[in-house]
Design a protein around this motif. Structure first.
Motif, PDB file in Angstrom:
ATOM      1  N   VAL A 237      -5.995   6.029  -4.342  1.00 46.29           N
ATOM      2  CA  VAL A 237      -4.794   5.312  -4.747  1.00 46.29           C
ATOM      3  C   VAL A 237      -4.730   3.928  -4.137  1.00 46.29           C
ATOM      4  CG1 VAL A 237      -2.273   5.322  -4.523  1.00 46.29           C
ATOM      5  CG2 VAL A 237      -3.467   7.396  -5.223  1.00 46.29           C
ATOM      6  N   SER A 258      -8.172  11.970  -9.717  1.00 51.70           N
ATOM      7  CA  SER A 258      -6.793  11.867  -9.229  1.00 51.70           C
ATOM      8  C   SER A 258      -5.923  12.974  -9.815  1.00 51.70           C
ATOM      9  CB  SER A 258      -6.211  10.493  -9.588  1.00 51.70           C
ATOM     10  OG  SER A 258      -6.980   9.450  -9.015  1.00 51.70           O
ATOM     11  N   LEU A 262      -4.033  16.018  -7.744  1.00 51.09           N
ATOM     12  CA  LEU A 262      -2.586  16.197  -7.852  1.00 51.09           C
ATOM     13  C   LEU A 262      -2.236  17.607  -8.324  1.00 51.09           C
ATOM     14  CD1 LEU A 262      -1.716  12.725  -9.406  1.00 51.09           C
ATOM     15  CD2 LEU A 262      -1.006  13.526  -7.153  1.00 51.09           C
ATOM     16  N   CYS A 283       1.245   7.983  -1.027  1.00 56.17           N
ATOM     17  CA  CYS A 283       0.393   7.995  -2.230  1.00 56.17           C
ATOM     18  C   CYS A 283       1.234   8.082  -3.496  1.00 56.17           C
ATOM     19  CB  CYS A 283      -0.586   9.169  -2.171  1.00 56.17           C
ATOM     20  SG  CYS A 283      -1.816   9.073  -0.888  1.00 56.17           S
ATOM     21  N   LEU A 284       2.202   9.000  -3.501  1.00 54.11           N
ATOM     22  CA  LEU A 284       3.044   9.173  -4.681  1.00 54.11           C
ATOM     23  C   LEU A 284       3.887   7.929  -4.950  1.00 54.11           C
ATOM     24  CD1 LEU A 284       4.192  12.853  -4.035  1.00 54.11           C
ATOM     25  CD2 LEU A 284       2.467  12.078  -5.664  1.00 54.11           C
ATOM     26  N   ILE A 287       1.680   5.308  -6.530  1.00 53.07           N
ATOM     27  CA  ILE A 287       1.407   5.577  -7.948  1.00 53.07           C
ATOM     28  C   ILE A 287       2.598   5.150  -8.798  1.00 53.07           C
ATOM     29  CG2 ILE A 287       1.038   7.422  -9.628  1.00 53.07           C
ATOM     30  CD1 ILE A 287      -0.543   8.920  -7.473  1.00 53.07           C
ATOM     31  N   ALA A 313       1.523  12.883 -11.044  1.00 50.05           N
ATOM     32  CA  ALA A 313       2.204  12.580  -9.780  1.00 50.05           C
ATOM     33  C   ALA A 313       3.678  12.988  -9.853  1.00 50.05           C
ATOM     34  CB  ALA A 313       2.073  11.089  -9.463  1.00 50.05           C
TER      35      ALA A 313
END
Length: 907
Positions: A237, A258, A262, A283-284, A287, A313
């Motif tokens: 990411v 990815s 997830l 990370c979320l 995104i 995500a």
């Protein structure tokens, strides 16, 4: 992969393919193929000096002929001999032939396994890869037993090339799906998990798919993968697309990896380690931020890859459900998609927002998009998007917006597509009851619902209306007045007549003071609907009439006159006969005190949870949620809401987890109680027999319930129709099913029931017919502790007059205590006598079950009723004068004919 050797183009194969393409007819093609097959057979039998090139060429021709749809019954030995070759092209063709054509139960399988082992132990990575691909393509139990130990060693070995590791991971994945008990444990666990740290992203991608299925089967043993997965996701990411040149897809770095990571993280709760949890949240959040950036390319592939990562995500954010900031951001991002031009994005946004609406942190954020969702409901062209909009409105509804949402759903219901109306009716009924502050509003909504979509209002819905009105004295007068006005409409649905008959019979006296709704006016209004109703509704109206005798003595003679009418006393329906006779005698013999006692006002119902909520839950429940509770026999003591009666009816109801939607708009009959073993103290009675004897006859004893461990089902169905449950018994040893004795003949007069049941398998069927078409939904329940593999349902083609087309199954395996639905489309081509059949096959514990199943498809199911007067009938009858339009058949009756009885029945 090794490039083809120069001059190895197999000119003979090219010429043969060219000849086939130049054939101008099917006969010419078959003639050319037979000539070639004869030549190849001669070469294989007579020429002992064939070299590898020639064998390869002839095997390729056989492979091409097989792909054209012709059977190949020779050449297997020559293909196996090619596996010994050291040339890549010859070994490749040998493996290809084995994977595509060879019967996996062939006697040559042991020799093939030995050759594969030789290639796996070789130092040539290309040969190893070919062997792994062949194992995965065949993927049967024998392959799993033979290589369950070799492939994990190959996967974690430090000497193995990256490309071989990829193939080994995917090959092991296939074998675990075939034989789950062979999955690696113990020392292999840590080494497989650490593949997520491999430098080669191709290995990580393949390993991620493998670990995901291992986690689903043994989450505790593989929970160490969470930290490594978060670490790998963070590196992807935070990178740019230039950091992963080989794995960047249209400026999106490693989108497939990815998405896999997830999804892998959704198998576990939020990480307990604060550092890992913080890193995952970062990370979320990254995104979500990248999703708002301008697109780096106008190509569709770029937006697809970017959105794939974004939606996965968001699914993880919803799964964690503990970060309000992320949930609100996700909701806002999905809100932008609601007005996007891409239909798929709008659909996915609505679907994800349905899940967000159930979270306490994001519910208010979802409600901000209410107007947009309502607009989508009105303007969307795609029905699937409209259906998701309905689901979202239902999910976002609360006390603050219930009236507006229910109003919009009712307005849309008038023009809604037929196959979503039933579900919409249930949702409107639930919302109206759940958020009703003023119960006059509830009564208005429910009567309006019956008016708009009466065909889709189930018994549970109008039963519930009556329960609420009976229990609330403050709304009884308003309900009587409102339903009286609703019955005055020229076109009134039968469900409205049922509700009106019950409410006026109980509370009609509350509005009798108004000359416009006097007792005589009420009676005449209800009786004007009598001749248009079904026998069940007529029985209810007769009960209302006898209630009127108790409430309004001034119209006693008019009601007795109706009860004395010949079409009631001599009705072909035994229940109408019995009610007419008994009610008439009661009104003539009993005095006012007896009448007041027998026909007193119904007592309040126990306050319990509504059963209509279970209808929604059963349709929306995910498959993994209800393993072990899929098909439970429910012995149901029903309060039969016939006016003035509380008849206890023992009914065995089959609760199916996946209920098919009524696509062709037909109402099915309730399941029959045949072939079920009830646990009641007294024998079960049919709907017509289970009448409460108002002259003091015995009342059926209450049903004894069998305790069930699942409290959820008890709470869902413990409404006014109290539902004791019965557990499905387990089978400790499986015996193959080779022939069955089904119950298809009982379906002549019903459309829903159990077609077959034994200790291992239960087959439940629902039939829907319209004109010359039908749709049958077969639900197979595995009652054993084993898994049914390679499950298939095929038409036997025994009846050319009825075409049976099975739809593709979602899976070919049925887990223990689980079910699988098979939909069959049926077309009646011409009149027929024999019922069509399907062939059911599956394997279990090394045994093969195979049996033919008679489908309950009869000619009478395709008849459509026609209403006409006598003049129209005889006019049409006289027109049937052409040849072939008249037929006569004389046969001997099995029983003597009773003319008097027949004339009474016909009249």
């Amino acid at each position: 992969m090794t490039p083809p050797v120069k001059g190895d183009g197999m000119r003979g194969l090219s010429v043969f393919i060219s000849d086939i393409r130049n054939c101008k007819s099917r006969e010419a093609e078959i003639k050319r193929i037979n000539k070639e097959l004869a030549n190849i057979r001669t070469k294989f039998k007579g020429d002992k000096t064939l070299d590898g090139y020639q064998k390869k060429k002839y095997v390729c021709k056989l492979l091409f002929i097989f792909l054209l749809g012709h059977d190949i019954d020779f050449g297997q030995k020559e293909a196996v001999n090619l596996l010994v070759s050291n040339k890549y092209t010859e070994k490749q063709i040998g493996y290809l032939f084995i994977s595509v054509i060879l019967n996996h139960e062939s006697d040559l399988m042991r020799l093939i396994i030995q050759n594969i082992k030789n290639d796996l132990s070789s130092r040539n990575p290309i040969f190893i890869t070919l062997a792994l691909q062949c194992i995965a393509n065949i993927g049967n139990r024998e392959m799993a037993d033979a290589f369950a130990q070799d492939i994990p060693k190959l996967l974690v070995s430090g000497d193995t090339l990256d490309t071989v590791k990829q193939s080994a991971a995917l090959c092991l994945l296939k074998l675990i799906r075939t034989a789950p008990e062979l999955m690696p444990t113990g020392e292999w666990t840590t080494r497989i998990i650490h593949l997520l740290n491999d430098q080669h992203l191709g290995v990580v991608t393949a390993a991620c798919s493998l670990i995901d299925i291992l986690v689903k089967r043994n989450p505790e043993e593989y929970k160490a993968c969470v930290s490594l997965a978060v670490s790998r996701l963070s590196r992807i990411v935070t990178s740019t697309y230039t950091d992963f040149q080989d794995y960047t897809y249209y400026f999106v770095p490693a989108p497939w990896l990815s998405v896999k990571i997830l999804r892998l993280l959704q198998n576990y709760p939020p990480p307990e380690d604060p550092s890992i949890k913080s890193r995952l949240n970062e990370c979320l959040d990254t995104i979500l931020q990248k999703a708002q950036e301008a697109l780096k390319s106008k190509k569709l592939q770029h937006s697809n890859a970017k959105n794939a990562v974004l939606f996965e995500a968001i699914n993880l954010i919803i799964h964690i459900d503990s970060e309000p900031n992320l949930l609100v951001k996700a909701c806002n991002q999905l809100g932008n998609f609601l007005s996007h031009k891409d239909t798929n994005l709008r659909y996915l946004a609505l679907e994800s927002m349905c899940l967000l609406a159930t979270s306490e942190f994001s519910h208010e954020a979802v409600k901000k998009h209410q107007e947009t969702v309502i607009n989508a409901l009105k303007t969307e062209r795609d029905i699937s998007v409209r259906q998701r909009a309905v689901d979202l409105l239902y999910a976002m509804c609360d006390r603050t917006n219930a009236e507006e949402i229910v109003k919009e759903m009712l307005a849309y219901l008038e023009t809604a597509d037929y196959h979503i109306r039933e579900e919409m009716v249930l949702k409107v009924a639930i919302l109206a009851e759940k958020y009703a502050v003023d119960y006059t509003w509830y009564v208005d909504i429910m009567l309006n619902l019956i008016r708009i979509a009466g065909d889709y209002v189930s018994e549970e819905v109008w039963y519930r209306v009556i329960q609420i009105v009976v229990n609330r004295t403050d709304v009884q007068g308003y309900a009587a007045k409102t339903v009286f006005e609703a019955l005055q409409a020229p076109a009134c649905h039968e469900n409205m007549v049922k509700v009106g008959g019950y409410i006026l019979g109980e509370f009609g006296n509350l509005i009798a003071g108004d000359p416009r709704s006097s007792p005589l006016v009420q009676f005449e209004l209800l009786h004007s609907k009598y001749h248009l109703c079904s026998p069940q509704t007529r029985c209810l109206l007769l009960s209302t009439y006898v209630k009127f005798i108790n409430l309004f003595s001034e119209i006693k003679q008019q009601i007795q006159h109706v009860l004395k009418q010949e079409n009631n006393l001599k009705s072909s329906d035994v229940e109408i006969q019995q009610r007419s006779v008994e009610y008439l005698q009661l009104s003539m013999i009993a005095d006012a005190d007896v009448l007041a006692t027998v026909l007193e006002e119904m007592p309040s119902f126990p306050e319990r949870e509504s059963s209509i909520l279970s209808s929604i839950l059963q349709k929306k429940k995910p498959p993994m949620e209800t393993i072990g509770q899929k098909e439970e026999k429910i012995e149901k003591t029903t309060t039969n809401v016939q006016n003035g009666h509380e008849a206890k009816l023992g009914q065995v109801q089959s609760i199916a987890n996946v209920q098919p939607v009524d696509l062709i708009g037909l109402n099915s009959t309730p399941p029959s109680t045949k072939n079920h073993t009830p646990t009641a103290v007294t024998p079960l009675k049919s709907d017509q027999e289970a009448l409460l004897d108002i002259f003091g006859g015995p009342v059926p004893a209450p049903v004894q319930s069998v305790p069930v461990s699942n409290n959820n089902l008890d709470s869902l169905f413990s409404d006014t129709f109290g539902v004791p449950t019965q557990v499905v018994s387990e089978v400790s040893q499986f015996n193959p099913i080779l022939s069955i004795q089904d119950n298809h003949m009982q379906f002549i007069f019903t459309n829903v029931d159990t077609l077959f049941e034994n200790e291992a398998l239960k087959i439940f069927i629902k039939c829907e017919f319209k004109q010359n078409l039908a749709r049958l939904t077969l639900t197979f329940l595995n009652k054993t502790n084993f898994v049914f593999q390679n499950f298939s349902v095929e038409s036997t083609g025994n009846n050319d007059l009825v075409r049976v087309l099975p739809r593709a199954l979602e899976t070919n395996a049925i887990s223990s205590q689980s079910e699988l639905a098979q939909i069959l489309n049926v077309e009646c081509v011409n009149d027929f006598i024999e019922c069509p059949q399907v062939l059911v096959q599956f394997s279990c514990e090394g045994t093969q079950s195979k049996f033919e199943l008679n489908l309950p498809v009869f000619l009478n199911k395709f008849f459509d009723p026609v209403q006409m007067d006598s003049q129209t009938f005889f006019t049409r009858w006289k027109n049937l004068a052409n040849p072939g339009q008249e037929q006569q058949k004389i046969f001997k009756a099995n029983f003597p004919i009773d003319k008097d009885r027949n004339s009474q029945t016909v009249s």
